[in-house]
Scaffold this motif. Structure first.
Motif, PDB file in Angstrom:
ATOM      1  N   GLU A   1       0.843  -1.195   0.000  1.00 47.96           N
ATOM      2  CA  GLU A   1       0.000   0.000   0.000  1.00 47.96           C
ATOM      3  C   GLU A   1       0.875   1.241   0.000  1.00 47.96           C
ATOM      4  O   GLU A   1       2.050   1.182   0.380  1.00 47.96           O
ATOM      5  N   ASP A   2       0.307   2.350  -0.466  1.00 48.28           N
ATOM      6  CA  ASP A   2       1.033   3.614  -0.396  1.00 48.28           C
ATOM      7  C   ASP A   2       1.274   3.982   1.062  1.00 48.28           C
ATOM      8  O   ASP A   2       0.410   3.762   1.926  1.00 48.28           O
ATOM      9  N   VAL A   3       2.427   4.555   1.330  1.00 45.12           N
ATOM     10  CA  VAL A   3       2.736   5.051   2.673  1.00 45.12           C
ATOM     11  C   VAL A   3       2.950   6.556   2.569  1.00 45.12           C
ATOM     12  O   VAL A   3       3.785   7.017   1.789  1.00 45.12           O
ATOM     13  N   VAL A   4       2.147   7.317   3.351  1.00 45.54           N
ATOM     14  CA  VAL A   4       2.310   8.772   3.356  1.00 45.54           C
ATOM     15  C   VAL A   4       3.041   9.180   4.626  1.00 45.54           C
ATOM     16  O   VAL A   4       3.037   8.479   5.625  1.00 45.54           O
ATOM     17  N   CYS A   5       3.685  10.334   4.539  1.00 41.80           N
ATOM     18  CA  CYS A   5       4.452  10.833   5.673  1.00 41.80           C
ATOM     19  C   CYS A   5       3.491  11.351   6.750  1.00 41.80           C
ATOM     20  O   CYS A   5       2.593  12.151   6.459  1.00 41.80           O
ATOM     21  N   MET A   6       3.667  10.889   7.975  1.00 46.43           N
ATOM     22  CA  MET A   6       2.774  11.259   9.067  1.00 46.43           C
ATOM     23  C   MET A   6       3.253  12.482   9.840  1.00 46.43           C
ATOM     24  O   MET A   6       2.523  13.025  10.666  1.00 46.43           O
ATOM     25  N   VAL A   7       4.499  12.905   9.592  1.00 44.22           N
ATOM     26  CA  VAL A   7       5.051  14.085  10.265  1.00 44.22           C
ATOM     27  C   VAL A   7       5.820  14.901   9.249  1.00 44.22           C
ATOM     28  O   VAL A   7       6.174  14.413   8.173  1.00 44.22           O
ATOM     29  N   ASP A   8       6.080  16.151   9.575  1.00 41.49           N
ATOM     30  CA  ASP A   8       6.973  16.947   8.751  1.00 41.49           C
ATOM     31  C   ASP A   8       8.401  16.461   8.957  1.00 41.49           C
ATOM     32  O   ASP A   8       8.813  16.142  10.072  1.00 41.49           O
ATOM     33  N   LEU A   9       9.162  16.397   7.854  1.00 36.77           N
ATOM     34  CA  LEU A   9      10.572  16.009   7.951  1.00 36.77           C
ATOM     35  C   LEU A   9      11.429  17.124   7.367  1.00 36.77           C
ATOM     36  O   LEU A   9      11.275  17.457   6.190  1.00 36.77           O
ATOM     37  N   PRO A  10      12.326  17.700   8.162  1.00 38.52           N
ATOM     38  CA  PRO A  10      12.452  17.465   9.601  1.00 38.52           C
ATOM     39  C   PRO A  10      11.268  18.110  10.343  1.00 38.52           C
ATOM     40  O   PRO A  10      10.607  19.000   9.813  1.00 38.52           O
ATOM     41  N   PRO A  11      11.010  17.677  11.583  1.00 36.66           N
ATOM     42  CA  PRO A  11       9.848  18.194  12.325  1.00 36.66           C
ATOM     43  C   PRO A  11      10.088  19.575  12.910  1.00 36.66           C
ATOM     44  O   PRO A  11       9.172  20.143  13.515  1.00 36.66           O
ATOM     45  N   PHE A  12      11.284  20.138  12.780  1.00 34.67           N
ATOM     46  CA  PHE A  12      11.611  21.480  13.295  1.00 34.67           C
ATOM     47  C   PHE A  12      12.762  22.027  12.467  1.00 34.67           C
ATOM     48  O   PHE A  12      13.455  21.305  11.769  1.00 34.67           O
TER      49      PHE A  12
ATOM     50  N   ILE B   1      20.700  26.109   7.510  1.00 34.82           N
ATOM     51  CA  ILE B   1      19.479  25.746   8.235  1.00 34.82           C
ATOM     52  C   ILE B   1      18.629  24.849   7.339  1.00 34.82           C
ATOM     53  O   ILE B   1      18.437  25.148   6.149  1.00 34.82           O
ATOM     54  N   GLN B   2      18.140  23.749   7.889  1.00 35.04           N
ATOM     55  CA  GLN B   2      17.159  22.922   7.200  1.00 35.04           C
ATOM     56  C   GLN B   2      15.816  23.181   7.862  1.00 35.04           C
ATOM     57  O   GLN B   2      15.640  22.940   9.061  1.00 35.04           O
ATOM     58  N   TYR B   3      14.856  23.681   7.081  1.00 30.22           N
ATOM     59  CA  TYR B   3      13.594  24.116   7.641  1.00 30.22           C
ATOM     60  C   TYR B   3      12.605  22.959   7.794  1.00 30.22           C
ATOM     61  O   TYR B   3      12.653  21.967   7.058  1.00 30.22           O
ATOM     62  N   SER B   4      11.729  23.102   8.732  1.00 27.85           N
ATOM     63  CA  SER B   4      10.704  22.092   9.011  1.00 27.85           C
ATOM     64  C   SER B   4       9.888  21.799   7.750  1.00 27.85           C
ATOM     65  O   SER B   4       9.419  22.717   7.076  1.00 27.85           O
ATOM     66  N   GLY B   5       9.748  20.490   7.428  1.00 26.89           N
ATOM     67  CA  GLY B   5       8.966  20.081   6.269  1.00 26.89           C
ATOM     68  C   GLY B   5       9.646  20.286   4.940  1.00 26.89           C
ATOM     69  O   GLY B   5       9.059  20.005   3.894  1.00 26.89           O
ATOM     70  N   SER B   6      10.900  20.768   4.941  1.00 22.41           N
ATOM     71  CA  SER B   6      11.588  21.013   3.671  1.00 22.41           C
ATOM     72  C   SER B   6      11.996  19.723   2.976  1.00 22.41           C
ATOM     73  O   SER B   6      12.223  19.690   1.770  1.00 22.41           O
ATOM     74  N   ASP B   7      12.117  18.639   3.756  1.00 24.04           N
ATOM     75  CA  ASP B   7      12.477  17.348   3.167  1.00 24.04           C
ATOM     76  C   ASP B   7      11.205  16.648   2.696  1.00 24.04           C
ATOM     77  O   ASP B   7      11.046  16.335   1.518  1.00 24.04           O
ATOM     78  N   LEU B   8      10.292  16.388   3.609  1.00 28.35           N
ATOM     79  CA  LEU B   8       8.973  15.846   3.284  1.00 28.35           C
ATOM     80  C   LEU B   8       7.950  16.494   4.207  1.00 28.35           C
ATOM     81  O   LEU B   8       8.200  16.651   5.405  1.00 28.35           O
ATOM     82  N   ALA B   9       6.810  16.842   3.629  1.00 30.80           N
ATOM     83  CA  ALA B   9       5.760  17.461   4.428  1.00 30.80           C
ATOM     84  C   ALA B   9       4.729  16.410   4.839  1.00 30.80           C
ATOM     85  O   ALA B   9       4.533  15.398   4.160  1.00 30.80           O
ATOM     86  N   ARG B  10       4.105  16.629   5.957  1.00 28.44           N
ATOM     87  CA  ARG B  10       3.060  15.728   6.445  1.00 28.44           C
ATOM     88  C   ARG B  10       1.986  15.550   5.369  1.00 28.44           C
ATOM     89  O   ARG B  10       1.527  16.515   4.759  1.00 28.44           O
ATOM     90  N   GLY B  11       1.611  14.259   5.118  1.00 26.32           N
ATOM     91  CA  GLY B  11       0.613  13.947   4.106  1.00 26.32           C
ATOM     92  C   GLY B  11       1.198  13.695   2.733  1.00 26.32           C
ATOM     93  O   GLY B  11       0.494  13.223   1.829  1.00 26.32           O
ATOM     94  N   GLU B  12       2.484  13.977   2.550  1.00 31.18           N
ATOM     95  CA  GLU B  12       3.137  13.759   1.256  1.00 31.18           C
ATOM     96  C   GLU B  12       3.443  12.270   1.092  1.00 31.18           C
ATOM     97  O   GLU B  12       3.747  11.563   2.050  1.00 31.18           O
ATOM     98  N   LEU B  13       3.339  11.763  -0.175  1.00 28.95           N
ATOM     99  CA  LEU B  13       3.623  10.353  -0.443  1.00 28.95           C
ATOM    100  C   LEU B  13       5.090  10.056  -0.130  1.00 28.95           C
ATOM    101  O   LEU B  13       5.997  10.689  -0.667  1.00 28.95           O
ATOM    102  N   LEU B  14       5.277   9.100   0.738  1.00 29.65           N
ATOM    103  CA  LEU B  14       6.639   8.697   1.111  1.00 29.65           C
ATOM    104  C   LEU B  14       7.131   7.586   0.192  1.00 29.65           C
ATOM    105  O   LEU B  14       8.177   7.704  -0.450  1.00 29.65           O
TER     106      LEU B  14
END
Length: 657
Positions: free
Chosen positions: A44-55, A145-158
């Motif tokens: 099944e598809d797996v979506v990101c459950m948190v922002d990466l990075p979270p801060f 600086i690596q900003y919150s969600g700049s890698d993967l955002a919550r709800g985005e397809l992982l």
């Protein structure tokens, strides 16, 4: 009763059939923890459950600052800032960075409120006494600086459904906080090995028997490709036993693989049983090796019958079974075949069938060089030494030397420090063993005879070749052959003298005294392979015998029981005699001592080494020759093995071609 292959299908037709049959297999979805998910397929598809990075976090060790406070900073005009604390990875900042202040920060640590830039520590210098840091270079706002969600955002397809989970994907899932994943269970593949001549490794071999290697190659491949092998047993060529085992296999597995029993011979049983129990879709594929492969279906379960010869079995495993397993598992993007471009070291003559030629790869002048190995389906040595295969299209009769070819790798490519090809010898084995142990060198040695060694060195496919080629006209070794063949850019390095003779069982029960006894009807002989120096020496003796007896060479050969029975090494000669399969054979004296046989001396010969001129200074070649010249090594060899004589010029260049 024999069955003729009435219709050979093309490889693509067989693959199309397997692709359609793969849809018949339905794999359950299971949930597994990440540590058990390697090489499984996501269901099944797996979506990101948190922002990466979270801060927001720092990507360098340094100081968290306000951009306005460092604007215009330089070595000549540094900006002083008061240090108000420090923040490590895993902590949460409790102070705000205000105007004129800085906070020491570690890589990965959260960015404190008020800061919008990180200055690496190397762009600053610190005054401990005043608790100040001087910033010596202005940076852009947001630097390091690596900003919150700049890698993967919550709800985005992982990761999408159907992806094969490797270390990278599993690490990504863990970073996203996923602990368990839903995957397709591994397909269960039953494995049946057929052959009355086969024995389990480690068991005693009787006359006419060989060890089963295919089972272990198939099971290892299935595990590597994400299937769950179920070994059903090693059985004789018996239709009733196979029928019972196939019925059990289809009740327990998703797919059934058999090995052996697929040819059209009277003793080959698989196709008859498959036809009787179900449907036989294909029996014979127009490729070499691998022609006897069959595909059928029993009780809705696919049956793939692989040839019994190891090389054929390996080729068809890669060409048919691997993609079939991927289709069953639902892999959306199967790992692409790893291949390399290489220059063909020697020309290839073919019969027009689509052929998969095993090759050994080496590097020459910055290019991969592909050297073809023996192509017989039964050739175990090719299986051992092959790095990959060349896919030659149907209708091809000749591929020219120097042609660029694509080599499909069958394993991770290992480029060896030293490649030796040539005649089998105890001293060579001792040198290469010590180079591996003492110098930590990767060495590949292929014992295929003197002429193969000469051919390989001429093609630049090896670093060192071992030869003992007698020229009957001059009665000299090696150099006259190179002159006659007009070999270029090769050095002859003096080796050593070794004694050749007939091996016989202890006590010489047949009373063998020389080559003339090979003509006796009660003497069984085992020969060396064509192209070996030992074979050439034997033929020299037989020619002399023919002259004395007033016979032709062909008449003499016809009277020798076993002249056509060839083996590749001196050790194989000894083993044939020990097992009672031959009474005598020509080999070197050390082999007689090693295997406890008697030795009838016939001749001394010169065993030399060939090296390409431009590889003489290659470190691994130097290490080989240094070991050969080493006096302590020579003394040890002489003390352990009779029939070896080193010379003052051993290890030195004695001829330059």
């Amino acid at each position: 009763m024999r069955k003729i292959f009435r219709k050979l299908v093309e490889l693509e037709e067989a693959l199309d059939l397997l692709k359609s049959l793969a849809h018949h297999v339905k794999l359950d979805v299971i949930e597994v923890p990440l540590e058990q998910a390697l090489n499984m397929v996501l269901a099944e598809d797996v979506v990101c459950m948190v922002d990466l990075p979270p801060f927001d976090r720092a990507t360098m060790d340094g100081y968290a600052v306000r951009y306005e406070d460092i604007e215009g900073a330089s070595e000549e005009s540094p900006r002083p800032l008061k240090i108000i604390g420090s923040i490590e990875a895993g902590e949460w900042p409790r102070r705000e960075v205000e105007k004129g202040t800085a906070m020491e920060i570690s890589t990965g640590a959260p960015l404190p409120y008020g800061a919008d830039t990180v200055v690496p520590v190397e762009l600053s210098h610190r005054d401990e006494a005043k608790n100040l840091v001087y910033i010596t270079k202005a940076l852009r706002r947001g630097a390091y600086i690596q900003y919150s969600g700049s890698d993967l955002a919550r709800g985005e397809l992982l990761l999408p459904k159907g992806i094969l989970l490797g270390p990278r994907e599993i690490a990504s899932l863990a970073l996203a906080g996923v602990r368990k994943v839903k995957v397709y269970r591994r397909p269960v593949v039953a494995v049946i090995t057929i052959g009355s001549e086969l024995k389990e490794p480690g068991e005693r071999l009787e006359l006419g028997q060989i060890y089963d290697g295919n089972t272990y190659g198939i099971i290892s491949s299935l595990k590597e490709w994400g299937a769950e092998p179920l070994f059903m047993g090693l059985i004789p060529d018996d239709e009733l036993i196979l029928e019972d085992l196939l019925r059990e296999a289809i009740s327990r597995a998703d797919v059934v693989l058999t090995s052996g029993g697929t040819s059209a011979g009277a003793g080959d049983v698989t196709y008859r049983v498959v036809e009787r129990l179900g449907k036989l879709y294909i029996h014979g594929i127009n490729v070499k090796p691998g022609k006897p492969t069959l595909i059928g279906e029993i009780g809705g379960k696919t049956i793939i019958g692989l040839p019994g010869y190891p090389m054929s079995c390996l080729v068809m495993l890669h060409l048919l079974v691997r993609p079939f397993i991927d289709w069953i598992r639902g892999v959306k993007s199967p790992p692409s075949e790893v291949s390399v471009e290489a220059k063909l070291a020697t020309r290839l003559h073919l019969d027009g069938r689509r052929s998969f030629i095993p090759v050994m790869l080496s590097i020459d002048k910055g290019l991969y060089l592909a050297y073809p190995l023996r192509t017989e389906s039964a050739a175990f040595s090719s299986l051992l030494h092959a790095d990959g295969f060349i896919d030659i299209p149907a209708g091809t009769i000749l591929v020219k030397e120097g042609s660029m070819v694509k080599v499909k790798l069958i394993a991770p490519l290992r480029v060896h420090d030293l490649v030796f090809i040539g005649s089998h010898d105890i001293v060579v084995m001792e040198i290469t063993r010590r180079l591996r142990d003492l110098a930590v060198l990767s060495v590949r040695e292929i014992f295929m005879g003197s002429m193969t060694g000469l051919h390989a060195i001429s093609c630049r496919a090896c670093d060192v070749a071992g030869v003992h080629m007698l020229d009957p006209n001059t009665m000299e070794y090696n150099t006259p052959i190179l002159k006659r063949l007009k070999v270029k850019n090769v050095l002859v390095i003096r080796g050593f003298i070794r004694e050749q003779g007939l091996l016989v069982r202890k006590g010489n029960p047949k009373g063998i005294r020389g080559v003339e006894d090979l003509l006796r009807g009660d003497v069984r002989f085992v020969n060396r392979n064509k192209g070996s120096g030992t074979r050439a020496l034997l033929d020299y003796f037989l020619n002399k015998l023919a002259e004395r007896e007033g016979l032709s060479f062909q008449e003499v050969v016809r009277r020798i029981r076993g002249y056509e029975h060839e083996v590749r090494t001196h050790s194989a000669i000894a083993l044939m005699i020990i097992r009672g399969m031959a009474d005598t054979g020509l080999a070197i004296k050390p082999i007689a001592d090693i295997y406890g046989l008697d030795f009838i001396p016939l001749a001394e010969e010169m065993y030399d080494f060939l090296v390409l001129k431009d590889r003489l200074d290659k470190p691994s070649v130097r290490a080989f020759l240094d070991m050969l010249r080493d006096k302590e090594f020579q003394r040890e060899i002489i003390s352990r093995y009779r029939g070896i004589k080193f010379l003052p010029e051993t290890g030195e260049v004695v001829y330059e071609a």
